[in-house]
Design an enzyme around this catalytic site. Structure first.
Site, short mmCIF file in Angstrom:
data_model
loop_
_atom_site.label_atom_id
_atom_site.label_comp_id
_atom_site.label_asym_id
_atom_site.label_seq_id
_atom_site.Cartn_x
_atom_site.Cartn_y
_atom_site.Cartn_z
N HIS A 33 -2.02 -5.36 1.63
CA HIS A 33 -3.29 -6.08 1.44
C HIS A 33 -2.98 -7.49 0.96
O HIS A 33 -2.06 -7.69 0.16
CB HIS A 33 -4.15 -5.39 0.35
CG HIS A 33 -5.27 -6.27 -0.13
ND1 HIS A 33 -6.46 -6.39 0.55
CD2 HIS A 33 -5.34 -7.14 -1.18
CE1 HIS A 33 -7.23 -7.28 -0.10
NE2 HIS A 33 -6.57 -7.74 -1.14
N GLU B 13 -9.79 -10.52 -7.26
CA GLU B 13 -8.82 -9.41 -7.15
C GLU B 13 -7.72 -9.53 -8.20
O GLU B 13 -7.29 -8.52 -8.77
CB GLU B 13 -8.22 -9.40 -5.73
CG GLU B 13 -9.25 -9.01 -4.68
CD GLU B 13 -8.77 -9.22 -3.24
OE1 GLU B 13 -7.61 -9.64 -3.03
OE2 GLU B 13 -9.58 -8.95 -2.32
N LYS C 240 0.83 -1.20 0.00
CA LYS C 240 0.00 0.00 0.00
C LYS C 240 0.87 1.27 0.00
O LYS C 240 2.09 1.19 0.20
CB LYS C 240 -0.93 -0.05 1.21
CG LYS C 240 -2.00 -1.18 1.10
CD LYS C 240 -2.88 -1.19 2.34
CE LYS C 240 -4.05 -2.16 2.20
NZ LYS C 240 -4.90 -2.16 3.44
N ASN D 172 -1.85 0.36 7.04
CA ASN D 172 -1.36 -0.96 7.48
C ASN D 172 -0.52 -1.69 6.43
O ASN D 172 -0.44 -2.92 6.43
CB ASN D 172 -2.52 -1.82 7.97
CG ASN D 172 -3.54 -2.09 6.88
OD1 ASN D 172 -3.44 -1.56 5.77
ND2 ASN D 172 -4.52 -2.91 7.19
N TYR E 169 -12.84 -2.73 -3.07
CA TYR E 169 -13.32 -2.66 -1.69
C TYR E 169 -14.84 -2.60 -1.59
O TYR E 169 -15.37 -2.16 -0.57
CB TYR E 169 -12.66 -1.49 -0.97
CG TYR E 169 -11.19 -1.76 -0.62
CD1 TYR E 169 -10.84 -2.86 0.17
CD2 TYR E 169 -10.17 -0.92 -1.06
CE1 TYR E 169 -9.51 -3.12 0.50
CE2 TYR E 169 -8.83 -1.17 -0.73
CZ TYR E 169 -8.52 -2.27 0.05
OH TYR E 169 -7.21 -2.51 0.40
P1 IDP Z 1 -7.50 -7.01 6.28
O1 IDP Z 1 -6.74 -6.07 5.36
O2 IDP Z 1 -6.67 -7.40 7.48
O3 IDP Z 1 -8.13 -8.17 5.57
P2 IDP Z 1 -10.22 -5.89 6.46
O4 IDP Z 1 -11.06 -5.97 7.67
O5 IDP Z 1 -10.57 -6.73 5.26
O6 IDP Z 1 -8.69 -6.13 6.90
O7 IDP Z 1 -10.21 -4.35 6.00
C1 IDP Z 1 -9.70 -3.97 4.75
C2 IDP Z 1 -8.85 -2.74 4.94
O8 IDP Z 1 -9.67 -1.66 5.39
C3 IDP Z 1 -7.75 -2.87 5.99
O9 IDP Z 1 -6.57 -3.48 5.51
C4 IDP Z 1 -7.53 -1.41 6.37
O10 IDP Z 1 -6.72 -0.76 5.39
C5 IDP Z 1 -8.94 -0.85 6.29
N1 IDP Z 1 -9.61 -0.86 7.60
C6 IDP Z 1 -10.22 -1.91 8.19
N2 IDP Z 1 -10.75 -1.57 9.37
C7 IDP Z 1 -10.48 -0.26 9.53
C8 IDP Z 1 -10.77 0.68 10.58
O11 IDP Z 1 -11.39 0.36 11.60
N3 IDP Z 1 -10.28 1.95 10.40
C9 IDP Z 1 -9.59 2.34 9.30
N4 IDP Z 1 -9.31 1.47 8.28
C10 IDP Z 1 -9.75 0.21 8.40
MG MG Z 2 -9.71 -8.25 4.13
#
Ligand code: IDP
Ligand code: MG
Length: 156
Positions: free
Chosen positions: A115, A126, A9, A112, A49
């Site tokens: 992905h 994807e 990312k 984070n 998304y």
């Molecule tokens: P993952 O990437 O660990 O699978 P997911 O729950 O699928 O996590 O969420 C997708 C992406 O959305 C996350 O990687 C993160 O970038 C963002 N995200 C998820 N939850 C939050 C949140 O509570 N605040 C801000 N961004 C979030």
């Molecule tokens: Mg996810």
């Protein structure tokens, strides 16, 4: 063999961590079958998304992923999805275990770094969003027989 879509990312590239993250997958034994640097369009981010459309964090997620270039990769391995998700760690760096990518390189509860597809269905969807079929290049690796046990009918 299973394929997964990995995205480094914008924060991974801006912080100069892309090479170190790619190295972890290479050293583990994953094969990179496609890789490119690109700017994700709003349209593509919204498709990718779509499952999160109703979530409160969705607008920020779309602006984050479109804010600066990313590196998108297709990685192949036995159990590629489960293994790569384990290597990534929990969603946010503040919670992810040390030793994982998110656990070692991040602290944010929004940015984070990476992905990774979370199921075979998501991976197929994807990969199709980010790559044309002819961009996936499988090639025979010289060291393959020391990554997997090739003595049976399928690699183990
Ligand atoms: P993952 O990437 O660990 O699978 P997911 O729950 O699928 O996590 O969420 C997708 C992406 O959305 C996350 O990687 C993160 O970038 C963002 N995200 C998820 N939850 C939050 C949140 O509570 N605040 C801000 N961004 C979030
Ligand atoms: Mg996810």
């Amino acid at each position: 063999m299973e394929k997964t879509l990995i995205i480094l990312k914008p924060d991974a590239l801006q912080r100069g961590l892309a090479g170190r993250i790619i190295t972890r997958f290479e050293e583990k034994g994953f094969q990179v079958v496609a890789m490119k640097q690109m700017l994700v369009s709003r349209e593509l981010a919204e498709k990718h998304y779509a499952v999160h459309r109703e979530k409160p964090f969705y607008p920020r997620l779309v602006s984050y992923i479109t804010s600066s270039p990313v590196i998108v990769m297709v990685l192949q391995a036995i159990n590629a999805i489960a293994v790569s998700r384990k290597m990534m760690g929990a969603t946010f760096g503040s919670k992810a275990e040390p030793g994982t990518i998110r656990g070692d390189f991040g602290l944010s509860n929004s940015f984070n770094l990476i992905h990774g597809s979370d199921s075979p269905e998501a991976a197929a969807f994807e990969i199709g969003l980010y790559f044309k079929p002819d961009e996936l290049l499988r090639f025979e690796r010289a060291g393959e027989r020391w990554i997997y046990d090739m003595s049976g009918s399928t690699p183990e």
